[in-house]
Motif scaffolding. Structure first.
Motif, PDB file in Angstrom:
ATOM      1  N   PRO A 253       0.810  -1.224   0.000  1.00  0.00           N
ATOM      2  CA  PRO A 253       0.000   0.000   0.000  1.00  0.00           C
ATOM      3  C   PRO A 253       0.838   1.267   0.000  1.00  0.00           C
ATOM      4  CG  PRO A 253      -0.846  -1.592   1.595  1.00  0.00           C
ATOM      5  CD  PRO A 253       0.456  -2.138   1.099  1.00  0.00           C
ATOM      6  N   GLU A 254       2.047   1.175   0.570  1.00  0.00           N
ATOM      7  CA  GLU A 254       2.917   2.346   0.623  1.00  0.00           C
ATOM      8  C   GLU A 254       3.293   2.861  -0.760  1.00  0.00           C
ATOM      9  OE1 GLU A 254       3.501   0.143   4.489  1.00  0.00           O
ATOM     10  OE2 GLU A 254       3.217  -0.376   2.380  1.00  0.00           O
ATOM     11  N   LEU A 255       3.247   1.986  -1.775  1.00  0.00           N
ATOM     12  CA  LEU A 255       3.526   2.428  -3.142  1.00  0.00           C
ATOM     13  C   LEU A 255       2.586   3.562  -3.532  1.00  0.00           C
ATOM     14  CD1 LEU A 255       4.948   1.784  -5.996  1.00  0.00           C
ATOM     15  CD2 LEU A 255       2.775   0.636  -6.503  1.00  0.00           C
ATOM     16  N   ILE A 256       1.300   3.380  -3.243  1.00  0.00           N
ATOM     17  CA  ILE A 256       0.298   4.381  -3.604  1.00  0.00           C
ATOM     18  C   ILE A 256       0.358   5.566  -2.647  1.00  0.00           C
ATOM     19  CG2 ILE A 256      -2.180   4.797  -3.847  1.00  0.00           C
ATOM     20  CD1 ILE A 256      -2.432   1.850  -4.721  1.00  0.00           C
ATOM     21  N   GLN A 257       0.634   5.296  -1.364  1.00  0.00           N
ATOM     22  CA  GLN A 257       0.739   6.380  -0.387  1.00  0.00           C
ATOM     23  C   GLN A 257       1.871   7.337  -0.756  1.00  0.00           C
ATOM     24  OE1 GLN A 257       1.199   4.381   3.384  1.00  0.00           O
ATOM     25  NE2 GLN A 257      -0.737   3.292   3.165  1.00  0.00           N
ATOM     26  N   ILE A 258       2.987   6.788  -1.225  1.00  0.00           N
ATOM     27  CA  ILE A 258       4.135   7.623  -1.580  1.00  0.00           C
ATOM     28  C   ILE A 258       3.987   8.207  -2.983  1.00  0.00           C
ATOM     29  CG2 ILE A 258       6.643   7.629  -1.972  1.00  0.00           C
ATOM     30  CD1 ILE A 258       6.774   5.268   0.053  1.00  0.00           C
ATOM     31  N   GLY A 259       3.555   7.370  -3.925  1.00  0.00           N
ATOM     32  CA  GLY A 259       3.540   7.764  -5.333  1.00  0.00           C
ATOM     33  C   GLY A 259       2.314   8.517  -5.783  1.00  0.00           C
ATOM     34  N   GLY A 260       1.179   8.280  -5.119  1.00  0.00           N
ATOM     35  CA  GLY A 260      -0.055   8.976  -5.470  1.00  0.00           C
ATOM     36  C   GLY A 260      -0.406   8.841  -6.948  1.00  0.00           C
ATOM     37  N   GLU A 261      -0.738   9.964  -7.573  1.00  0.00           N
ATOM     38  CA  GLU A 261      -1.164   9.948  -8.972  1.00  0.00           C
ATOM     39  C   GLU A 261      -0.060   9.514  -9.923  1.00  0.00           C
ATOM     40  OE1 GLU A 261      -1.596  13.916 -10.848  1.00  0.00           O
ATOM     41  OE2 GLU A 261      -0.910  14.715  -8.919  1.00  0.00           O
ATOM     42  N   TYR A 262       1.182   9.586  -9.493  1.00  0.00           N
ATOM     43  CA  TYR A 262       2.304   9.277 -10.374  1.00  0.00           C
ATOM     44  C   TYR A 262       2.483   7.774 -10.604  1.00  0.00           C
ATOM     45  CZ  TYR A 262       3.473  14.169  -9.775  1.00  0.00           C
ATOM     46  OH  TYR A 262       3.434  15.542  -9.777  1.00  0.00           O
ATOM     47  N   VAL A 263       1.865   6.944  -9.773  1.00  0.00           N
ATOM     48  CA  VAL A 263       1.950   5.501 -10.006  1.00  0.00           C
ATOM     49  C   VAL A 263       0.682   4.970 -10.676  1.00  0.00           C
ATOM     50  CG1 VAL A 263       3.628   5.061  -8.192  1.00  0.00           C
ATOM     51  CG2 VAL A 263       1.188   4.978  -7.634  1.00  0.00           C
ATOM     52  N   GLU A 264      -0.227   5.876 -11.033  1.00  0.00           N
ATOM     53  CA  GLU A 264      -1.413   5.449 -11.787  1.00  0.00           C
ATOM     54  C   GLU A 264      -0.978   4.780 -13.088  1.00  0.00           C
ATOM     55  OE1 GLU A 264      -5.017   5.718 -11.609  1.00  0.00           O
ATOM     56  OE2 GLU A 264      -4.490   5.755  -9.487  1.00  0.00           O
ATOM     57  N   GLY A 265      -1.557   3.627 -13.382  1.00  0.00           N
ATOM     58  CA  GLY A 265      -1.229   2.897 -14.599  1.00  0.00           C
ATOM     59  C   GLY A 265      -0.054   1.955 -14.470  1.00  0.00           C
ATOM     60  N   LEU A 266       0.668   2.011 -13.339  1.00  0.00           N
ATOM     61  CA  LEU A 266       1.791   1.104 -13.136  1.00  0.00           C
ATOM     62  C   LEU A 266       1.289  -0.335 -13.047  1.00  0.00           C
ATOM     63  CD1 LEU A 266       4.919   0.836 -12.282  1.00  0.00           C
ATOM     64  CD2 LEU A 266       3.996   0.647  -9.966  1.00  0.00           C
ATOM     65  N   SER A 267       1.926  -1.239 -13.796  1.00  0.00           N
ATOM     66  CA  SER A 267       1.610  -2.670 -13.732  1.00  0.00           C
ATOM     67  C   SER A 267       2.755  -3.398 -13.029  1.00  0.00           C
ATOM     68  CB  SER A 267       1.431  -3.247 -15.139  1.00  0.00           C
ATOM     69  OG  SER A 267       0.374  -2.608 -15.828  1.00  0.00           O
ATOM     70  N   TYR A 268       2.434  -4.484 -12.357  1.00  0.00           N
ATOM     71  CA  TYR A 268       3.485  -5.243 -11.682  1.00  0.00           C
ATOM     72  C   TYR A 268       3.075  -6.706 -11.512  1.00  0.00           C
ATOM     73  CZ  TYR A 268       0.593  -4.715  -7.470  1.00  0.00           C
ATOM     74  OH  TYR A 268      -0.447  -4.744  -6.581  1.00  0.00           O
ATOM     75  N   THR A 269       4.074  -7.555 -11.425  1.00  0.00           N
ATOM     76  CA  THR A 269       3.820  -8.964 -11.156  1.00  0.00           C
ATOM     77  C   THR A 269       3.656  -9.175  -9.658  1.00  0.00           C
ATOM     78  OG1 THR A 269       6.220  -9.257 -11.223  1.00  0.00           O
ATOM     79  CG2 THR A 269       4.980 -10.075 -13.108  1.00  0.00           C
ATOM     80  N   THR A 270       2.779 -10.080  -9.322  1.00  0.00           N
ATOM     81  CA  THR A 270       2.623 -10.498  -7.939  1.00  0.00           C
ATOM     82  C   THR A 270       2.094 -11.929  -7.932  1.00  0.00           C
ATOM     83  OG1 THR A 270       1.716  -9.865  -5.776  1.00  0.00           O
ATOM     84  CG2 THR A 270       0.292  -9.533  -7.701  1.00  0.00           C
ATOM     85  N   TYR A 271       1.721 -12.398  -6.767  1.00  0.00           N
ATOM     86  CA  TYR A 271       1.358 -13.813  -6.613  1.00  0.00           C
ATOM     87  C   TYR A 271      -0.132 -13.997  -6.388  1.00  0.00           C
ATOM     88  CZ  TYR A 271       5.946 -12.702  -4.639  1.00  0.00           C
ATOM     89  OH  TYR A 271       7.171 -12.161  -4.394  1.00  0.00           O
ATOM     90  N   PHE A 272      -0.822 -12.884  -6.118  1.00  0.00           N
ATOM     91  CA  PHE A 272      -2.192 -13.030  -5.615  1.00  0.00           C
ATOM     92  C   PHE A 272      -2.978 -11.747  -5.845  1.00  0.00           C
ATOM     93  CE2 PHE A 272      -5.174 -12.152  -2.148  1.00  0.00           C
ATOM     94  CZ  PHE A 272      -5.944 -13.306  -2.120  1.00  0.00           C
ATOM     95  N   HIS A 273      -4.237 -11.919  -6.143  1.00  0.00           N
ATOM     96  CA  HIS A 273      -5.215 -10.840  -6.056  1.00  0.00           C
ATOM     97  C   HIS A 273      -6.545 -11.496  -5.745  1.00  0.00           C
ATOM     98  CE1 HIS A 273      -7.931  -7.543  -7.084  1.00  0.00           C
ATOM     99  NE2 HIS A 273      -6.893  -6.736  -6.991  1.00  0.00           N
ATOM    100  N   GLU A 274      -7.310 -10.864  -4.890  1.00  0.00           N
ATOM    101  CA  GLU A 274      -8.546 -11.499  -4.447  1.00  0.00           C
ATOM    102  C   GLU A 274      -9.543 -11.706  -5.586  1.00  0.00           C
ATOM    103  OE1 GLU A 274     -10.938  -7.619  -2.712  1.00  0.00           O
ATOM    104  OE2 GLU A 274      -9.749  -8.847  -1.341  1.00  0.00           O
ATOM    105  N   ASP A 275      -9.389 -10.976  -6.691  1.00  0.00           N
ATOM    106  CA  ASP A 275     -10.290 -11.155  -7.833  1.00  0.00           C
ATOM    107  C   ASP A 275      -9.783 -12.206  -8.829  1.00  0.00           C
ATOM    108  OD1 ASP A 275     -11.973  -9.215  -6.813  1.00  0.00           O
ATOM    109  OD2 ASP A 275     -11.011  -7.591  -7.930  1.00  0.00           O
TER     110      ASP A 275
END
Length: 376
Positions: A253-275
Motif C-alpha cells: 500500500p505504501e507504493l500508492i501512499q508515496i507515489g499517489g497519482e504518479y503511479v497510476e497505470g503502473l503494472s506489476y507482477t505479484t502472486y495473488f489478487h482477491e479477484d
C-alpha cells in the motif's frame, strides 16, 4: 546411541507443556521494522490469521496447540541471521516462516540448512535462497520464472521493444530479477539498457535523464516500493508518458501512499489478487481476511498464510514434531490447495511452479489485470 538420545531430547523440548497444554512453536522471521517493514507486517498478519483459523495440529488423535513466535529482522541481513538463531536456539521452533525479502532470506537460509530446521519463505524470490538446500521451501515463484513472465508481459501485453531498467545495486533480489528479465527479453528480440541506484536514494533525475535520451518504450523497476514510487514521479515530471512496470516489490500500500497519482497505470507482477481465481481456497481466505482486518487481502499475507498452512499440513502428514520428518513431508507436498494457487514441490526442489498475477494501479487501488502462465 548417544546421537539418538540427543535427537529424541530435542524433539521433546520442541513440544513442551505450558499450563498443562502441549504446544508446538513455529517461528516468524519478518521485516517488522526498517525500510521494507510493510512487507513484514503484511506477512505477519497472514500468518496470524492462519494460526487463528488452524490453531492446532492433530498428532496421534490428539489436538496440540500451535504457537507462532515473531522475531523482527529489522529489514537487515545480519539481524535476519540473528533472528533465526534466536528462534531455533531459544524459542525451540520446529519450523520457520520468512523472511519476506531475498537478502534477509539468503542470510537465514544457510543457518536453517545447517540446523536442519524447515524454513518456508513466502515472497523471497531470489533463486539462491533455496538453491542446493534441502530445508528451504517457498510458497511463491522464484525470480528466474518471474523474470521470464515479466518479459512475456512487456513484449506481448505492453508491446515494448526497448526497455529502460532501473536497478538497485544494493539488493540481491533486484539485481537478480533484472538479470533474469534481460535474458528472457533478449529471446523475444527486445533490447534494454540499465541505470543504477542504491537503496535509500531519493533523487533519480540523472539516471532518468540519461534513460529518456535513449527513447525507451517502457521503464522496468524491479525494486522495492519506496524507490519505485519516487522513480515513477520523477519520470513523469521529466515528461515520460509510456508504460511503467515492476516486479512483486511494488506490491505494498505504501507504493500508492508515496507515489499517489504518479503511479497510476503502473503494472506489476505479484502472486495473488482477491479477484483472481487461483484456488478453491481463495474466496474463503479473502472473506476471513476482510472480517479479521477490515481491508483487502494482499499477496504478502496470502503467501505467508499458505506458508503456515503448508507447514502444519506437513506436521500432520509426518505425525511428528521432528523437524527432519516435517521437512520430508514438505518435500512430498502435492496439489496442496493454497489460497494463492495450488502448491506442488517438484522432486528435489522447494520451488513450486506457479503463474504470476498482473495487477495495475487504477484510481488509487490495486486492480487485477491478468494472469501470465509459464511457458512449459
Amino acid at each position: 546411541m548417544r546421537k539418538t538420545v540427543v535427537l529424541v531430547f530435542l524433539v521433546v523440548i520442541m513440544t513442551f507443556t505450558l499450563f498443562g497444554q502441549e504446544v508446538i512453536k513455529i517461528g516468524m522471521n519478518f521485516e517488522l521494522t526498517g525500510p521494507v517493514s510493510g512487507y513484514g507486517q503484511m506477512s505477519r498478519d497472514g500468518v496470524m490469521l492462519a494460526n487463528k483459523l488452524k490453531p492446532t495440529v492433530n498428532i496421534g488423535g490428539k489436538e496440540i496447540k500451535v504457537e507462532v513466535v515473531a522475531v523482527d529482522n529489522k529489514s537487515d541481513k545480519a539481524e535476519s541471521a540473528n533472528a533465526i538463531r534466536r528462534l531455533i536456539d531459544h524459542e525451540k521452533v520446529v519450523a520457520v516462516i520468512g523472511p519476506a525479502t531475498s537478502s534477509a532470506a539468503l542470510a537465514a537460509a544457510s543457518i536453517a540448512e545447517e540446523r536442519q530446521i524447515p524454513m518456508v519463505v513466502n515472497t523471497a524470490t531470489n533463486p539462491l535462497v533455496a538453491q542446493n538446500k534441502k530445508y528451504v521451501f517457498r510458497t511463491c515463484f522464484e525470480d528466474t520464472l518471474q523474470g521470464a513472465l515479466l518479459a512475456t508481459f512487456a513484449w506481448e501485453e505492453l508491446g515494448a521493444q526497448n526497455v529502460a531498467i532501473m536497478v538497485d545495486v544494493a539488493q540481491d533480489y533486484v539485481v537478480g530479477l533484472a538479470n533474469y528479465f534481460e535474458k528472457a527479453f533478449e529471446q523475444f528480440g527486445g533490447t534494454y539498457f540499465t541505470e543504477f541506484y542504491t537503496t535509500g536514494d531519493q533523487d533519480f533525475t540523472a539516471q532518468l535523464t540519461d534513460a529518456l535520451s535513449k527513447n525507451p518504450d517502457a521503464i522496468f523497476m524491479p525494486g522495492y516500493y519506496a524507490e519505485i514510487a519516487l522513480i515513477s514521479k520523477q519520470a513523469r515530471d521529466l515528461g515520460f508518458t509510456g508504460p511503467m512496470f515492476a516486479g512483486d516489490g511494488a506490491d505494498a500500500p505504501e507504493l500508492i501512499q508515496i507515489g499517489g497519482e504518479y503511479v497510476e497505470g503502473l503494472s506489476y507482477t505479484t502472486y495473488f489478487h482477491e479477484d483472481a481465481e487461483l484456488s478453491p481456497a481463495t474466496k474463503p481466505f479473502v472473506e476471513a481476511y476482510q472480517e479479521e482486518y477490515n481491508r483487502r487481502a494482499d499477496a504478502f499475507g496470502a503467501l505467508a498464510y499458505d506458508a503456515y498452512m503448508v507447514i502444519v499440513n506437513a506436521i500432520e502428514s509426518a505425525q511428528s514434531t521432528d523437524p527432519v520428518k516435517i521437512r520430508d513431508a514438505l518435500a512430498q507436498t502435492r496439489d496442496f490447495p493454497g489460497v494463492a494457487g495450488t502448491i506442488t514441490y517438484p522432486q528435489g526442489s522447494g520451488n513450486p511452479i506457479k503463474p504470476a498475477v498482473i495487477n495495475m494501479v487504477e484510481n488509487g487501488q490495486f486492480v487485477f489485470r491478468t494472469v501470465i502462465k509459464p511457458r512449459m
